[in-house]
Motif scaffolding. Structure first.
Motif, PDB file in Angstrom:
ATOM      1  N   ARG A   6      29.747 -10.454 -11.954  1.00  0.00           N
ATOM      2  CA  ARG A   6      30.176  -9.961 -13.832  1.00  0.00           C
ATOM      3  C   ARG A   6      29.779  -8.919 -13.917  1.00  0.00           C
ATOM      4  N   TYR A   7      27.843  -8.609 -13.231  1.00  0.00           N
ATOM      5  CA  TYR A   7      27.405  -8.060 -13.671  1.00  0.00           C
ATOM      6  C   TYR A   7      27.795  -6.533 -13.829  1.00  0.00           C
ATOM      7  N   PRO A   8      28.134  -5.764 -12.593  1.00  0.00           N
ATOM      8  CA  PRO A   8      28.690  -4.635 -13.097  1.00  0.00           C
ATOM      9  C   PRO A   8      29.486  -4.141 -13.753  1.00  0.00           C
ATOM     10  N   GLU A   9      30.291  -4.966 -14.660  1.00  0.00           N
ATOM     11  CA  GLU A   9      31.850  -4.408 -15.239  1.00  0.00           C
ATOM     12  C   GLU A   9      31.119  -5.267 -16.547  1.00  0.00           C
ATOM     13  N   PHE A  10      30.586  -6.488 -16.670  1.00  0.00           N
ATOM     14  CA  PHE A  10      30.030  -6.440 -17.849  1.00  0.00           C
ATOM     15  C   PHE A  10      28.290  -5.420 -18.419  1.00  0.00           C
ATOM     16  N   ALA A  11      27.527  -4.959 -17.575  1.00  0.00           N
ATOM     17  CA  ALA A  11      27.007  -3.818 -17.430  1.00  0.00           C
ATOM     18  C   ALA A  11      27.432  -2.897 -18.624  1.00  0.00           C
ATOM     19  N   ALA A  12      28.411  -2.461 -17.867  1.00  0.00           N
ATOM     20  CA  ALA A  12      29.604  -0.965 -18.885  1.00  0.00           C
ATOM     21  C   ALA A  12      29.733  -1.160 -19.333  1.00  0.00           C
ATOM     22  N   GLU A  13      30.841  -2.387 -19.152  1.00  0.00           N
ATOM     23  CA  GLU A  13      30.722  -2.817 -20.926  1.00  0.00           C
ATOM     24  C   GLU A  13      30.024  -2.270 -22.512  1.00  0.00           C
ATOM     25  N   LEU A  14      28.291  -3.241 -22.091  1.00  0.00           N
ATOM     26  CA  LEU A  14      27.906  -3.051 -22.642  1.00  0.00           C
ATOM     27  C   LEU A  14      27.155  -1.201 -22.953  1.00  0.00           C
ATOM     28  N   THR A  15      27.448  -0.878 -21.894  1.00  0.00           N
ATOM     29  CA  THR A  15      26.813   0.706 -22.299  1.00  0.00           C
ATOM     30  C   THR A  15      28.212   1.544 -23.219  1.00  0.00           C
ATOM     31  N   GLU A  16      29.143   0.770 -22.374  1.00  0.00           N
ATOM     32  CA  GLU A  16      30.769   1.962 -23.503  1.00  0.00           C
ATOM     33  C   GLU A  16      29.871   1.756 -24.503  1.00  0.00           C
TER      34      GLU A  16
ATOM     35  N   GLN B   4      24.424   2.546 -24.876  1.00  0.00           N
ATOM     36  CA  GLN B   4      22.639   2.136 -24.485  1.00  0.00           C
ATOM     37  C   GLN B   4      22.682   2.116 -22.802  1.00  0.00           C
ATOM     38  N   ASP B   5      21.677   3.232 -22.017  1.00  0.00           N
ATOM     39  CA  ASP B   5      21.733   2.626 -21.011  1.00  0.00           C
ATOM     40  C   ASP B   5      20.404   1.031 -20.125  1.00  0.00           C
ATOM     41  N   LEU B   6      21.241  -0.198 -19.304  1.00  0.00           N
ATOM     42  CA  LEU B   6      19.992  -1.374 -19.384  1.00  0.00           C
ATOM     43  C   LEU B   6      19.608  -0.861 -18.059  1.00  0.00           C
ATOM     44  N   GLY B   7      19.446   0.088 -17.353  1.00  0.00           N
ATOM     45  CA  GLY B   7      18.822  -0.405 -16.373  1.00  0.00           C
ATOM     46  C   GLY B   7      19.806  -0.894 -15.806  1.00  0.00           C
TER      47      GLY B   7
ATOM     48  N   ARG C  40      14.715  -6.358 -21.542  1.00  0.00           N
ATOM     49  CA  ARG C  40      14.755  -5.463 -22.893  1.00  0.00           C
ATOM     50  C   ARG C  40      15.739  -4.864 -23.485  1.00  0.00           C
ATOM     51  N   ARG C  41      15.926  -4.088 -22.496  1.00  0.00           N
ATOM     52  CA  ARG C  41      17.177  -3.105 -22.585  1.00  0.00           C
ATOM     53  C   ARG C  41      18.327  -4.299 -22.991  1.00  0.00           C
ATOM     54  N   LEU C  42      18.495  -5.063 -22.202  1.00  0.00           N
ATOM     55  CA  LEU C  42      19.616  -5.879 -22.104  1.00  0.00           C
ATOM     56  C   LEU C  42      19.789  -7.144 -23.569  1.00  0.00           C
ATOM     57  N   ALA C  43      18.371  -7.099 -24.240  1.00  0.00           N
ATOM     58  CA  ALA C  43      18.587  -7.580 -25.040  1.00  0.00           C
ATOM     59  C   ALA C  43      18.989  -6.999 -26.236  1.00  0.00           C
ATOM     60  N   ARG C  44      18.342  -5.528 -26.073  1.00  0.00           N
ATOM     61  CA  ARG C  44      18.552  -4.767 -27.530  1.00  0.00           C
ATOM     62  C   ARG C  44      20.057  -4.217 -27.218  1.00  0.00           C
ATOM     63  N   ALA C  45      20.275  -4.017 -26.152  1.00  0.00           N
ATOM     64  CA  ALA C  45      21.898  -3.658 -26.223  1.00  0.00           C
ATOM     65  C   ALA C  45      22.926  -5.146 -26.643  1.00  0.00           C
TER      66      ALA C  45
END
Ligand code: GLY
Length: 412
Positions: free
Chosen positions: A87-97, A101-104, A171-176
């Protein structure tokens, strides 16, 4: 089973002043993803934590390493880890969109290497276990490892290439996640939760905070990481059996001038201790981690730093040239079987999302989905059934509970 959940409101409608449907105790990444996903499903949600976005995510390296962190006896957990990794790629893309914020998030893969005959035997065994489990990994000679990662020590005797094990910056994940929660209308109470309140009918009704405020809620999710077993007022029978497992982690800075020091995460077991080097695109190199059972101690010790640098230097001698920018220790929430505790407890209205141990960052996407499902239906989805808190003996019927006023007097 919990009482029927509350009827969800339409997501995005104006923030409520009424009692929330869900109160999440703990604003680390697990609590935040639970709150975010619950709010997306239309549940009125609040989080209680003095510093949302803090906790173990501020220390963790952020390896999404379902394959290279596979351990014997953890095949059930593997299924959940893989489900979350997918699920990570889609999860990260959703949060970034959503947050901008870039999650690294980096799909750069992992190389697990061996330095001596014992390490190589250990890695061969891991490779066999991975193959039996249907996982993709490729055995490489020492020379092939160095071709991939030229900065590796000449003594590297072989390794496992796992392109499916990725990384994210926690850290970026938490901030997002904090930002995503705010956008979804989650209310933050920036204070410690001190005690669970249990009302008539043996149902969790909310918490009392350190400043004496009572926060009521339809359902309470205990997501306090390694502190989850310490919330007062939680009946013994449902108290999560989590313990702190200390990890010391170093951060170094790689020069940008001569190309990357490492192209992917490199890890090894050196003298029985796990060491990993996680290179970020930002130039940060994370080196971790010790594993120490010392209670809630988060002291960074000379011995911990020495051992990490010594072992990392054996893998990649060039690291001793790098500036050492940060040393820090965090606490993994360990559970008796190294797997998380997710979903309803035997106390009506109380759910757990804790005990993620070494896999908190990896399991964040699936935890959000599982907890949102449990909060809206009262049931765990099939993929999470093995992780019910009830596997540790808390049966469906609680022993006689004392009155709510007496619960507050229970020792931690
Ligand atoms: N998953 C890495 C660690 O717990 O150190």
């Amino acid at each position: 089973m919990s009482s029927p959940p509350h009827t969800p409101r339409t997501p995005g409608t104006s923030p409520p002043s009424r009692t929330p449907d869900v109160l999440v105790v703990g604003g680390g990444i697990v609590g935040l993803v639970t709150a975010w996903r619950a709010a997306q499903r239309g549940l009125v949600t609040a989080v209680v934590d003095p510093g949302p976005g803090g906790g173990a995510a501020q220390v963790a390296a952020g390896m999404l390493a379902a394959v290279t962190e596979l351990h014997h006896g953890e095949q059930t957990l593997l299924a959940l880890n893989l489900a979350s990794a997918r699920r990570y790629p889609e999860f990260a893309a959703e949060l970034t969109e959503l947050t901008g914020q870039d999650l690294g998030y980096r799909s750069c893969g992992t190389l697990a290497v061996a330095l001596d005959a014992d390490d190589r035997a250990h890695l061969r065994e891991l490779h066999a276990l991975q193959q039996r489990s249907g996982l993709e990994s490729e055995w490489l000679s020492g020379r092939e490892c160095r071709r991939l990662e030229p900065m590796l020590a000449p003594g590297v005797r072989g390794g496992l290439r796992v392109d499916g094990d990725h990384q994210i910056d926690p850290r970026r994940l938490a901030r997002a996640l904090v930002a995503a929660c705010e956008r979804a209308g989650v209310v933050f109470h920036r204070v410690w939760a001190e005690r669970l309140t249990v009302g008539r009918g043996d149902r969790a009704t909310g918490v009392v905070t350190a400043d004496g405020t009572t926060l009521a809620a339809g359902q309470v999710v205990l997501a306090g990481g390694s502190l989850s077993g310490r919330l007062r007022g939680v009946p013994e029978a449902v108290l999560p059996p989590v313990r702190p497992v200390k990890g010391q982690v170093l951060r170094l800075t790689m020069p940008r001038t001569h190309g990357p020091l490492l192209n992917r995460t490199v890890r090894a077991v050196v003298r029985g201790s796990h060491v990993y080097l996680v290179p970020r695109e930002s130039g940060e190199l994370v080196v971790g981690a010790t594993s120490e059972e010392l209670g809630w101690d988060t002291t960074v010790t000379a011995g911990g730093v020495y051992e990490l640098l010594r072992d990392a230097h054996e893998l990649v001698p060039g690291i001793t040239e790098l500036p050492l920018t940060e040393t820090r220790a965090g606490l993994r929430p360990g559970s008796p079987d190294n797997a998380p505790l997710l979903g309803p407890t035997a106390l009506d209205g109380l759910l757990l999302a804790t005990g993620h141990y070494r896999n908190g960052v990896l399991l964040t996407p699936v935890t959000g989905d599982v907890m949102a499902h449990a909060l809206t239906t009262g049931e765990l989805p099939d993929e999470a059934r093995p992780f019910t808190p009830r596997r540790f003996g808390a049966g469906p019927a609680l022993p006689e509970l004392p009155a709510s006023s007496e619960l507050s007097e229970q020792p931690v």
